[in-house]
Scaffold this motif. Sequence first.
Motif, short mmCIF file in Angstrom:
data_model
loop_
_atom_site.label_atom_id
_atom_site.label_comp_id
_atom_site.label_asym_id
_atom_site.label_seq_id
_atom_site.Cartn_x
_atom_site.Cartn_y
_atom_site.Cartn_z
N GLU A 135 0.90 -1.12 0.14
CA GLU A 135 0.01 0.14 0.16
C GLU A 135 0.99 1.19 0.10
O GLU A 135 1.96 1.32 0.52
CB GLU A 135 -0.87 -0.07 1.24
N VAL A 136 0.68 2.08 -0.87
CA VAL A 136 1.30 3.55 -0.74
C VAL A 136 0.34 4.60 -0.61
O VAL A 136 -0.44 4.65 -1.52
CB VAL A 136 2.08 3.54 -2.23
N TRP A 137 0.96 5.44 0.28
CA TRP A 137 0.24 6.94 0.16
C TRP A 137 0.94 8.00 -0.22
O TRP A 137 2.22 8.02 -0.16
CB TRP A 137 -0.06 6.82 1.83
N ARG A 138 0.45 8.95 -0.75
CA ARG A 138 1.06 10.28 -1.27
C ARG A 138 0.41 11.47 -0.53
O ARG A 138 -1.05 11.48 -1.01
CB ARG A 138 1.20 10.12 -2.62
N ASP A 139 0.81 12.17 0.23
CA ASP A 139 0.15 13.34 0.63
C ASP A 139 -1.27 12.96 1.53
O ASP A 139 -2.23 13.56 1.36
CB ASP A 139 -0.13 14.53 -0.32
N GLY A 140 -1.34 11.76 2.15
CA GLY A 140 -2.34 11.36 2.86
C GLY A 140 -3.49 10.46 1.97
O GLY A 140 -4.58 10.16 2.74
N GLU A 141 -3.15 10.41 0.77
CA GLU A 141 -4.22 9.82 -0.12
C GLU A 141 -3.44 8.42 -0.42
O GLU A 141 -2.23 8.28 -1.14
CB GLU A 141 -4.40 10.76 -1.18
N GLN A 142 -4.20 7.20 -0.26
CA GLN A 142 -3.48 6.04 -0.92
C GLN A 142 -3.59 6.03 -2.30
O GLN A 142 -4.80 6.17 -3.05
CB GLN A 142 -4.49 4.87 -0.25
N ILE A 143 -2.64 5.74 -2.92
CA ILE A 143 -2.36 5.74 -4.41
C ILE A 143 -2.13 4.44 -5.11
O ILE A 143 -2.22 4.06 -6.27
CB ILE A 143 -1.47 6.68 -5.04
N VAL A 144 -1.82 3.21 -3.97
CA VAL A 144 -1.44 1.87 -4.46
C VAL A 144 -1.99 1.04 -3.35
O VAL A 144 -1.78 1.30 -2.39
CB VAL A 144 0.02 1.67 -4.64
N ASP A 145 -2.82 -0.06 -3.96
CA ASP A 145 -3.26 -1.03 -2.92
C ASP A 145 -3.29 -2.23 -3.80
O ASP A 145 -4.08 -2.66 -4.56
CB ASP A 145 -4.63 -0.76 -2.62
N ASP A 146 -1.95 -2.97 -3.95
CA ASP A 146 -1.81 -4.29 -4.36
C ASP A 146 -1.68 -5.52 -3.62
O ASP A 146 -1.05 -5.29 -2.45
CB ASP A 146 -0.43 -4.02 -5.16
N THR A 147 -2.42 -6.39 -3.78
CA THR A 147 -2.22 -7.72 -2.98
C THR A 147 -1.67 -8.86 -3.62
O THR A 147 -1.46 -8.95 -5.00
CB THR A 147 -3.48 -8.14 -2.45
N GLY A 148 -1.18 -9.84 -3.00
CA GLY A 148 -0.51 -11.13 -3.49
C GLY A 148 1.00 -11.23 -3.23
O GLY A 148 1.41 -10.38 -2.58
N VAL A 149 1.50 -11.91 -4.07
CA VAL A 149 3.07 -12.43 -4.01
C VAL A 149 3.84 -10.88 -4.39
O VAL A 149 3.43 -10.27 -5.34
CB VAL A 149 3.46 -13.42 -5.05
N ASN A 150 4.61 -10.86 -3.54
CA ASN A 150 5.56 -9.41 -3.96
C ASN A 150 6.87 -9.87 -3.58
O ASN A 150 7.76 -8.81 -3.38
CB ASN A 150 4.91 -8.27 -3.03
N CYS A 151 7.42 -11.18 -3.49
CA CYS A 151 8.88 -11.44 -3.26
C CYS A 151 8.86 -12.81 -3.51
O CYS A 151 8.03 -13.72 -3.51
CB CYS A 151 9.17 -10.83 -2.04
N VAL A 152 10.28 -13.28 -3.55
CA VAL A 152 10.28 -14.72 -3.73
C VAL A 152 10.91 -15.37 -2.36
O VAL A 152 11.25 -14.66 -1.42
CB VAL A 152 11.57 -15.29 -4.67
N ALA A 153 10.36 -16.74 -2.12
CA ALA A 153 10.74 -17.28 -0.75
C ALA A 153 12.63 -17.31 -0.99
O ALA A 153 13.10 -17.81 -1.84
CB ALA A 153 10.54 -18.73 -0.74
#
Length: 85
Positions: free
Chosen positions: A14-32
């Motif tokens: 999740e990413v916020w800029r100036d108090g507003e959420q601009i990214v909401d991504d779910t699932g795999v985000n790295c390797v084991a």
Amino acid sequence: FHVRWSAGDDGFIEVWRDGEQIVDDTGVNCVAAEFAPYFKFGIYKWPWSSDEGAAASTITRRVMYFDEIRIADSSGNYQSVSPPE
């Protein structure tokens, strides 16, 4: 940034800029892997390295500004890391 690193479906970014959420991504985000991901940022320009095979660069100086960096563990929340108003 609010991140749960995971090689499974329970990961999120999740990413916020100036108090507003601009990214909401779910699932795999790295390797084991043996070591967990960690936060690192900066200016990455490999030709500045001393490797002989690196491409030449005419740029000799770069500047990066950052401010209000806060990192919390699993007990943190948005309020504990958001900049003061």
